[in-house]
Motif scaffolding. Structure first.
Motif, PDB file in Angstrom:
ATOM      1  N   GLY A  21      38.964  17.270  57.131  1.00  0.00           N
ATOM      2  CA  GLY A  21      37.524  17.514  57.157  1.00  0.00           C
ATOM      3  C   GLY A  21      36.812  16.490  56.289  1.00  0.00           C
ATOM      4  N   ALA A  23      35.249  13.876  56.832  1.00  0.00           N
ATOM      5  CA  ALA A  23      33.926  13.363  57.221  1.00  0.00           C
ATOM      6  C   ALA A  23      32.840  14.440  57.219  1.00  0.00           C
ATOM      7  CB  ALA A  23      34.017  12.743  58.619  1.00  0.00           C
ATOM      8  N   ARG A  25      30.541  17.894  55.602  1.00  0.00           N
ATOM      9  CA  ARG A  25      29.671  18.119  54.424  1.00  0.00           C
ATOM     10  C   ARG A  25      30.503  18.335  53.169  1.00  0.00           C
ATOM     11  NH1 ARG A  25      26.486  20.479  58.626  1.00  0.00           N
ATOM     12  NH2 ARG A  25      28.098  22.036  58.834  1.00  0.00           N
ATOM     13  N   MET A  26      31.479  19.229  53.237  1.00  0.00           N
ATOM     14  CA  MET A  26      32.317  19.469  52.061  1.00  0.00           C
ATOM     15  C   MET A  26      33.213  18.267  51.775  1.00  0.00           C
ATOM     16  SD  MET A  26      31.832  22.209  50.419  1.00  0.00           S
ATOM     17  CE  MET A  26      33.361  22.408  49.534  1.00  0.00           C
ATOM     18  N   ALA A  47      40.498  12.909  59.437  1.00  0.00           N
ATOM     19  CA  ALA A  47      39.231  13.162  60.140  1.00  0.00           C
ATOM     20  C   ALA A  47      39.442  12.955  61.630  1.00  0.00           C
ATOM     21  CB  ALA A  47      38.147  12.226  59.622  1.00  0.00           C
ATOM     22  N   MET A  48      38.462  13.328  62.422  1.00  0.00           N
ATOM     23  CA  MET A  48      38.535  13.074  63.862  1.00  0.00           C
ATOM     24  C   MET A  48      38.354  11.577  64.072  1.00  0.00           C
ATOM     25  SD  MET A  48      38.626  16.163  65.269  1.00  0.00           S
ATOM     26  CE  MET A  48      37.686  16.487  66.755  1.00  0.00           C
ATOM     27  N   GLU A  51      34.833  10.139  64.271  1.00  0.00           N
ATOM     28  CA  GLU A  51      34.153  10.077  62.979  1.00  0.00           C
ATOM     29  C   GLU A  51      34.589   8.844  62.208  1.00  0.00           C
ATOM     30  OE1 GLU A  51      33.360  14.683  61.801  1.00  0.00           O
ATOM     31  OE2 GLU A  51      35.400  13.977  61.634  1.00  0.00           O
ATOM     32  N   CYS A  65      42.927  13.018  64.537  1.00  0.00           N
ATOM     33  CA  CYS A  65      42.975  14.457  64.314  1.00  0.00           C
ATOM     34  C   CYS A  65      44.374  15.066  64.396  1.00  0.00           C
ATOM     35  CB  CYS A  65      42.055  15.152  65.303  1.00  0.00           C
ATOM     36  SG  CYS A  65      42.552  14.880  66.986  1.00  0.00           S
ATOM     37  N   PHE A  81      38.919  21.609  54.668  1.00  0.00           N
ATOM     38  CA  PHE A  81      37.558  22.131  54.895  1.00  0.00           C
ATOM     39  C   PHE A  81      37.140  21.597  56.256  1.00  0.00           C
ATOM     40  CE2 PHE A  81      38.050  22.601  50.414  1.00  0.00           C
ATOM     41  CZ  PHE A  81      37.294  23.702  50.077  1.00  0.00           C
ATOM     42  N   TYR A  90      47.221  21.623  60.451  1.00  0.00           N
ATOM     43  CA  TYR A  90      47.670  21.060  59.180  1.00  0.00           C
ATOM     44  C   TYR A  90      48.530  22.049  58.393  1.00  0.00           C
ATOM     45  CZ  TYR A  90      44.607  17.190  60.219  1.00  0.00           C
ATOM     46  OH  TYR A  90      44.030  16.111  60.831  1.00  0.00           O
ATOM     47  N   GLY A 104      40.055  26.097  52.631  1.00  0.00           N
ATOM     48  CA  GLY A 104      38.665  26.450  52.333  1.00  0.00           C
ATOM     49  C   GLY A 104      37.913  26.794  53.604  1.00  0.00           C
ATOM     50  N   THR A 105      38.495  26.434  54.744  1.00  0.00           N
ATOM     51  CA  THR A 105      37.849  26.702  56.037  1.00  0.00           C
ATOM     52  C   THR A 105      37.697  28.203  56.254  1.00  0.00           C
ATOM     53  OG1 THR A 105      38.841  24.703  56.924  1.00  0.00           O
ATOM     54  CG2 THR A 105      38.086  26.319  58.535  1.00  0.00           C
ATOM     55  N   SER A 128      40.789  30.631  50.237  1.00  0.00           N
ATOM     56  CA  SER A 128      39.576  31.198  49.660  1.00  0.00           C
ATOM     57  C   SER A 128      38.354  30.750  50.437  1.00  0.00           C
ATOM     58  CB  SER A 128      39.436  30.751  48.204  1.00  0.00           C
ATOM     59  OG  SER A 128      38.227  31.241  47.689  1.00  0.00           O
ATOM     60  N   LYS A 164      25.938  26.331  60.316  1.00  0.00           N
ATOM     61  CA  LYS A 164      27.159  27.097  60.046  1.00  0.00           C
ATOM     62  C   LYS A 164      27.660  27.758  61.323  1.00  0.00           C
ATOM     63  CE  LYS A 164      29.312  30.387  56.896  1.00  0.00           C
ATOM     64  NZ  LYS A 164      30.532  29.584  56.831  1.00  0.00           N
ATOM     65  N   PHE A 223      31.316  24.391  45.021  1.00  0.00           N
ATOM     66  CA  PHE A 223      32.449  24.685  45.934  1.00  0.00           C
ATOM     67  C   PHE A 223      33.491  23.565  45.815  1.00  0.00           C
ATOM     68  CE2 PHE A 223      28.780  25.970  48.948  1.00  0.00           C
ATOM     69  CZ  PHE A 223      28.726  27.275  48.483  1.00  0.00           C
TER      70      PHE A 223
HETATM   71  N1  NAI Z   1      35.693  27.599  50.635  1.00  0.00           N
HETATM   72  C1  NAI Z   1      34.488  27.177  50.305  1.00  0.00           C
HETATM   73  O1  NAI Z   1      34.063  27.248  49.128  1.00  0.00           O
HETATM   74  C2  NAI Z   1      33.608  26.602  51.353  1.00  0.00           C
HETATM   75  C3  NAI Z   1      34.035  26.643  52.647  1.00  0.00           C
HETATM   76  N2  NAI Z   1      33.306  26.060  53.618  1.00  0.00           N
HETATM   77  C4  NAI Z   1      33.887  26.070  54.932  1.00  0.00           C
HETATM   78  O2  NAI Z   1      34.497  24.794  55.153  1.00  0.00           O
HETATM   79  C5  NAI Z   1      34.422  24.472  56.541  1.00  0.00           C
HETATM   80  C6  NAI Z   1      33.756  23.111  56.712  1.00  0.00           C
HETATM   81  O3  NAI Z   1      32.415  23.201  56.263  1.00  0.00           O
HETATM   82  P1  NAI Z   1      31.448  21.936  56.332  1.00  0.00           P
HETATM   83  O4  NAI Z   1      32.036  20.803  55.566  1.00  0.00           O
HETATM   84  O5  NAI Z   1      30.107  22.438  55.995  1.00  0.00           O
HETATM   85  O6  NAI Z   1      31.515  21.646  57.906  1.00  0.00           O
HETATM   86  P2  NAI Z   1      31.361  20.250  58.677  1.00  0.00           P
HETATM   87  O7  NAI Z   1      31.183  20.595  60.115  1.00  0.00           O
HETATM   88  O8  NAI Z   1      30.343  19.403  57.990  1.00  0.00           O
HETATM   89  O9  NAI Z   1      32.784  19.554  58.468  1.00  0.00           O
HETATM   90  C7  NAI Z   1      33.961  19.900  59.142  1.00  0.00           C
HETATM   91  C8  NAI Z   1      34.659  18.611  59.509  1.00  0.00           C
HETATM   92  O10 NAI Z   1      35.975  18.877  59.998  1.00  0.00           O
HETATM   93  C9  NAI Z   1      36.192  17.946  61.043  1.00  0.00           C
HETATM   94  N3  NAI Z   1      37.329  18.285  61.892  1.00  0.00           N
HETATM   95  C10 NAI Z   1      37.347  19.157  62.924  1.00  0.00           C
HETATM   96  N4  NAI Z   1      38.575  19.145  63.484  1.00  0.00           N
HETATM   97  C11 NAI Z   1      39.319  18.253  62.770  1.00  0.00           C
HETATM   98  C12 NAI Z   1      40.664  17.790  62.848  1.00  0.00           C
HETATM   99  N5  NAI Z   1      41.498  18.246  63.808  1.00  0.00           N
HETATM  100  N6  NAI Z   1      41.116  16.874  61.951  1.00  0.00           N
HETATM  101  C13 NAI Z   1      40.308  16.443  60.980  1.00  0.00           C
HETATM  102  N7  NAI Z   1      39.020  16.819  60.850  1.00  0.00           N
HETATM  103  C14 NAI Z   1      38.543  17.718  61.738  1.00  0.00           C
HETATM  104  C15 NAI Z   1      34.872  17.940  61.767  1.00  0.00           C
HETATM  105  O11 NAI Z   1      34.793  16.863  62.661  1.00  0.00           O
HETATM  106  C16 NAI Z   1      33.894  17.855  60.584  1.00  0.00           C
HETATM  107  O12 NAI Z   1      33.676  16.542  60.131  1.00  0.00           O
HETATM  108  C17 NAI Z   1      33.668  25.618  57.210  1.00  0.00           C
HETATM  109  O13 NAI Z   1      34.614  26.527  57.731  1.00  0.00           O
HETATM  110  C18 NAI Z   1      32.904  26.274  56.056  1.00  0.00           C
HETATM  111  O14 NAI Z   1      32.631  27.617  56.269  1.00  0.00           O
HETATM  112  C19 NAI Z   1      32.138  25.418  53.344  1.00  0.00           C
HETATM  113  C20 NAI Z   1      31.655  25.370  52.073  1.00  0.00           C
HETATM  114  C21 NAI Z   1      32.362  25.987  50.967  1.00  0.00           C
END
Ligand code: NAI
Ligand SMILES: O=C(O)C1=N[C@H](C(=O)O)C[C@H](O)C1
Length: 254
Positions: A21, A23, A25-26, A47-48, A51, A65, A81, A90, A104-105, A128, A164, A223
């Motif tokens: 993940g 690329a 936000r996290m 990353a994908m 990306e 990926c 994430f 993974y 974290g996902t 978590s 989200k 986070f």
């Molecule tokens: N545990 C925590 O504290 C937190 C958890 N999250 C969770 O983390 C996850 C990601 O959140 P964001 O970064 O906001 O989402 P995002 O959509 O910005 O990032 C997710 C990334 O994963 C990539 N991805 C998808 N399939 C992939 C693969 N097979 N290989 C590599 N990369 C791949 C996507 O292309 C994207 O760049 C969500 O499930 C969210 O709920 C988010 C914030 C805090």
């Protein structure tokens, strides 16, 4: 003392991490933190492939990926994430290679979460929905309040940004689990919109008063910082399935 410093002093080498993940936000924040971390280093950005091209025009070192065993085996732990399907990919790889994993996902189905429990017999896993230390304390506070206000009605409200994917948030589900030891059937209201990073409120509703315990995120930094420190700590402990409270060694509330 910074979190993880004590445990790290027992390790001779840096903690090497893969980041699924990368690329996202996290991912963007975690890679910034790792870029200046004293004891942890990013060795495998995952990353994908699309990306990769967007982020780094020209030759790209970011892996596509599919779970690249060689890439992951170069690290001590995988931080994830991303999306649930990617997480499972993974996780299978990490379990086969006996590498630790920070999940974290959010939005994993029961069957995916149960696979993580099985995999935790082979490797150390932190799972978590919220890796923030502040939110970990907030959860403990809510669990304590649930016991104090046992005669009240409970409810949870969560608000997140318009992008989200999962509803309700993983944190809200975890909060429900905390307070449900006292009361069953706690409902969750979810709102999605704008750029809200992530707000959670637990309501304790009595006949003539209401207590609200609320946590608001102003940025995602907490986070990401918590996730990196938890990954370092996870690399110093044995196999098993941990939550943030377990990894941080926080005892339960009074
Ligand atoms: N545990 C925590 O504290 C937190 C958890 N999250 C969770 O983390 C996850 C990601 O959140 P964001 O970064 O906001 O989402 P995002 O959509 O910005 O990032 C997710 C990334 O994963 C990539 N991805 C998808 N399939 C992939 C693969 N097979 N290989 C590599 N990369 C791949 C996507 O292309 C994207 O760049 C969500 O499930 C969210 O709920 C988010 C914030 C805090
Ligand atoms: O997707 C998000 O953004 C967040 N997801 C986590 C969740 O589902 O609880 C944690 C945080 O609230 C932000």
């Amino acid at each position: 003392m910074r979190l993880g410093q004590a445990q790290h002093s027992q390790r001779a080498q840096d903690v090497l991490l893969s980041l699924a993940g990368y690329a996202g936000r996290m991912g963007a924040l975690i890679r910034t933190i790792l870029g200046r971390h004293q004891h942890a280093k990013l060795v495998a950005p995952l990353a994908m492939s699309g990306e990769c091209r967007r982020m780094a025009p020209g030759p790209c070192s970011i892996r596509a990926c599919h779970a690249d065993a060689r890439t992951i085996s170069a690290s001590d732990a995988v931080m994830d994430f991303s999306r649930p399907r990617c997480t499972m990919l993974y996780l299978r790889c990490a379990a086969a290679l006996r590498r630790r994993m920070v999940i974290g996902t959010t939005g994993l189905c029961q069957c995916e979460a149960s696979y993580a429990r099985t995999a935790a017999q082979r490797i150390g896993i932190l799972m978590s929905a919220n890796t923030s230390v502040g939110v970990t304390l907030f959860r403990m506070l809510c669990a304590y309040a649930a016991r104090l206000y046992a005669g009240y009605d409970f409810g949870i409200v969560e608000v997140h940004h318009r992008n989200k994917r999962d509803v309700p948030s993983g944190t809200a589900i975890a909060l429900r689990h905390c307070v449900e030891s006292t009361q069953h059937g706690v409902s969750i209201c979810s709102l999605r919109g704008g750029g809200v990073v992530g707000d959670h409120a637990v309501f304790f509703m009595g006949d003539s008063d209401v207590v609200v315990i609320e946590h608001r995120s102003t940025t995602r930094l907490h986070f990401a910082t918590g996730a990196v420190e938890a990954a370092v700590l996870l690399c110093a402990i044995g196999n098993g399935l941990y939550d943030m409270q377990g990894v941080l060694g926080l005892s339960t509330a009074p």
